[in-house]
Design a protein around this motif. Structure first.
Motif, short mmCIF file in Angstrom:
data_model
loop_
_atom_site.label_atom_id
_atom_site.label_comp_id
_atom_site.label_asym_id
_atom_site.label_seq_id
_atom_site.Cartn_x
_atom_site.Cartn_y
_atom_site.Cartn_z
N ALA A 41 34.43 57.02 42.02
CA ALA A 41 35.35 58.15 42.18
C ALA A 41 34.61 59.47 41.96
CB ALA A 41 36.51 58.03 41.20
N PHE A 42 33.71 59.53 40.99
CA PHE A 42 32.97 60.77 40.72
C PHE A 42 32.09 61.13 41.90
CE2 PHE A 42 29.81 63.55 38.89
CZ PHE A 42 30.52 64.29 37.95
N LEU A 43 31.38 60.14 42.45
CA LEU A 43 30.48 60.42 43.57
C LEU A 43 31.23 60.92 44.79
CD1 LEU A 43 28.11 57.31 43.32
CD2 LEU A 43 27.52 59.68 42.80
N THR A 44 32.40 60.36 45.06
CA THR A 44 33.12 60.71 46.28
C THR A 44 34.04 61.92 46.10
OG1 THR A 44 34.82 59.06 45.71
CG2 THR A 44 33.05 58.36 47.18
N ARG A 45 34.68 62.04 44.94
CA ARG A 45 35.69 63.09 44.76
C ARG A 45 35.15 64.35 44.10
NH1 ARG A 45 40.25 59.68 41.85
NH2 ARG A 45 40.93 61.80 41.29
N VAL A 46 34.12 64.21 43.28
CA VAL A 46 33.53 65.38 42.61
C VAL A 46 32.26 65.83 43.34
CG1 VAL A 46 32.52 66.27 40.48
CG2 VAL A 46 34.51 64.76 40.38
N SER A 47 31.37 64.88 43.62
CA SER A 47 30.09 65.23 44.24
C SER A 47 30.19 65.36 45.76
CB SER A 47 29.03 64.19 43.88
OG SER A 47 28.90 64.08 42.48
N GLY A 48 31.28 64.85 46.35
CA GLY A 48 31.49 65.01 47.78
C GLY A 48 30.68 64.08 48.65
N LEU A 49 30.16 62.98 48.09
CA LEU A 49 29.39 62.02 48.89
C LEU A 49 30.33 61.09 49.65
CD1 LEU A 49 26.65 61.09 46.26
CD2 LEU A 49 26.37 62.56 48.26
N PRO A 50 29.93 60.64 50.82
CA PRO A 50 30.78 59.68 51.56
C PRO A 50 30.78 58.32 50.87
CG PRO A 50 28.69 59.98 52.68
CD PRO A 50 28.71 60.98 51.57
N LEU A 51 31.80 57.54 51.11
CA LEU A 51 31.93 56.24 50.46
C LEU A 51 30.75 55.32 50.79
CD1 LEU A 51 33.78 54.52 48.66
CD2 LEU A 51 34.91 53.69 50.73
N ARG A 52 30.21 55.44 51.99
CA ARG A 52 29.08 54.58 52.38
C ARG A 52 27.82 54.88 51.58
NH1 ARG A 52 29.70 58.33 56.46
NH2 ARG A 52 27.89 59.68 56.84
N ALA A 53 27.78 56.03 50.91
CA ALA A 53 26.60 56.40 50.11
C ALA A 53 26.63 55.79 48.72
CB ALA A 53 26.50 57.92 50.01
N VAL A 54 27.79 55.25 48.31
CA VAL A 54 27.92 54.76 46.93
C VAL A 54 26.97 53.60 46.66
CG1 VAL A 54 29.48 53.66 45.28
CG2 VAL A 54 30.28 55.57 46.68
N ALA A 55 26.92 52.63 47.56
CA ALA A 55 26.06 51.46 47.35
C ALA A 55 24.58 51.85 47.21
CB ALA A 55 26.26 50.44 48.46
N PRO A 56 24.05 52.69 48.12
CA PRO A 56 22.65 53.11 47.93
C PRO A 56 22.41 53.86 46.62
CG PRO A 56 23.35 53.57 50.18
CD PRO A 56 24.57 53.14 49.42
N VAL A 57 23.37 54.69 46.20
CA VAL A 57 23.22 55.40 44.94
C VAL A 57 23.17 54.41 43.77
CG1 VAL A 57 24.30 57.02 43.32
CG2 VAL A 57 24.25 57.53 45.76
N LEU A 58 24.04 53.40 43.81
CA LEU A 58 24.03 52.39 42.76
C LEU A 58 22.72 51.61 42.76
CD1 LEU A 58 27.69 51.00 42.91
CD2 LEU A 58 26.74 52.80 41.46
N LEU A 59 22.16 51.38 43.97
CA LEU A 59 20.86 50.70 44.05
C LEU A 59 19.76 51.56 43.43
CD1 LEU A 59 19.27 48.27 45.10
CD2 LEU A 59 18.97 49.49 47.27
N VAL A 60 19.80 52.86 43.69
CA VAL A 60 18.83 53.78 43.08
C VAL A 60 18.98 53.77 41.56
CG1 VAL A 60 18.22 56.22 42.82
CG2 VAL A 60 18.62 55.26 45.10
N THR A 61 20.23 53.77 41.09
CA THR A 61 20.47 53.74 39.65
C THR A 61 19.95 52.45 39.03
OG1 THR A 61 22.46 55.09 39.96
CG2 THR A 61 22.25 53.92 37.87
N GLY A 62 20.17 51.33 39.73
CA GLY A 62 19.64 50.05 39.25
C GLY A 62 18.12 50.05 39.19
#
Length: 283
Positions: free
Chosen positions: A124-145
């Motif tokens: 929710a933070f990535l999409t609603r606050v940071s303005g990233l598209p939903l498809r970007a969430v998985a790559p961001v989580l991979l980077v975090t991992g």
């Protein structure tokens, strides 16, 4: 529930067993190796299990997991040397101190709770606050991992040489990253970098705190490690609850701010533990 009970028992003793297999000078690296294995397993296992479940059905995915578990069980039965509780250098803390141990456990609860106050609502933070598209969430989580794994490796190399820096540094990094997420979280690029920093901070703190428990344990290290594992789970359970309260009152944007405040309390606790340690050494 049965799987959770098995994991709780496993994590309460695995660090003690790993440390018992290496010389005392390599304690920190042994703990880092165990946690690195867990981090890599999450990075690779979640997408692999998801793919297997989608392509061949979820029952086959669980069968595959069970098969891996049986392979692990057989390997442990064959390769792990017989050890009795209370034997070897890992059975007791090298510098037992009840007060330092209690502060270490408190630091663990605060740091893990801080991370999960914000990270539970990361999509929710990535999409609603940071303005990233939903498809970007998985790559961001991979980077975090990946950053989690990097934090483990980096702190694993540091922990036996500079244990104090390895303990304080990641907690400070976690607090700074969470406060910065609140300040500049509307920027997508900054959020990605800061999520990675927060992941590095938590993973580095986790191995440093677990390793430190084996130093300051006031009694048997297996019992002390079990309580450490329990405190970690208290943070995992408490963080989302606190985040949910923040979400329903102050709003989503404030979850990293409250998490940062908890991490700051964790930093105060770990610095207090350092002062107690120096006082004990000088006394």
């Amino acid at each position: 529930v049965v799987i959770a009970l098995a994991q709780a028992l496993f994590w309460s003793i695995v660090a003690v067993v790993a440390v018992a297999l290496v010389p005392p000078r390599a304690r920190g690296r042994a703990v880092a190796g165990v946690f690195a294995g867990s981090s890599v397993a999450l990075i690779l296992g979640i997408p692999a299990g998801t793919w297997l479940g989608q392509e061949m059905g979820w029952r086959l995915a669980f069968v595959a997991l069970s098969g891996l578990g049986l392979v692990d069980l057989a390997a442990l039965a064959v390769l792990l040397p017989t050890m009795r509780s209370g034997e070897g250098h890992a059975a007791v803390g090298t510098h037992p101190d009840a007060r330092r141990y209690q502060l270490t456990v408190l630091t663990t609860i605060l740091c893990v709770g801080a991370s999960f106050t914000a990270y539970t609502y990361v999509t929710a933070f990535l999409t609603r606050v940071s303005g990233l598209p939903l498809r970007a969430v998985a790559p961001v989580l991979l980077v975090t991992g990946g950053a989690d794994a990097l934090g483990l490796v980096a702190n694993g190399l540091l922990i036996d040489r500079r244990p104090r820096l390895a303990l304080v540094g990641p907690v400070a990094l976690l607090a700074a990253a969470l406060f910065a997420l609140f300040a500049v979280g509307t920027s997508g690029a900054a959020t990605i970098a800061l999520e990675a920093c927060a992941g590095m901070g938590l993973s580095g703190a986790a191995i440093a705190l677990q390793s430190h428990v084996l130093v300051v344990a006031p009694g048997r290290t297996d019992i002390a490690s079990a309580w450490y594992s329990a405190s970690f789970n208290v943070g995992i359970a408490g963080g989302p609850v606190i985040g949910g309260l923040v979400l329903s009152t102050l709003g989503l944007r404030f979850t990293p701010l409250v998490g940062g405040m908890l991490a700051l309390l964790g930093l105060a606790a770990v610095l207090a533990e350092s002062r107690v340690g120096r006082a004990s050494a000088s006394g």
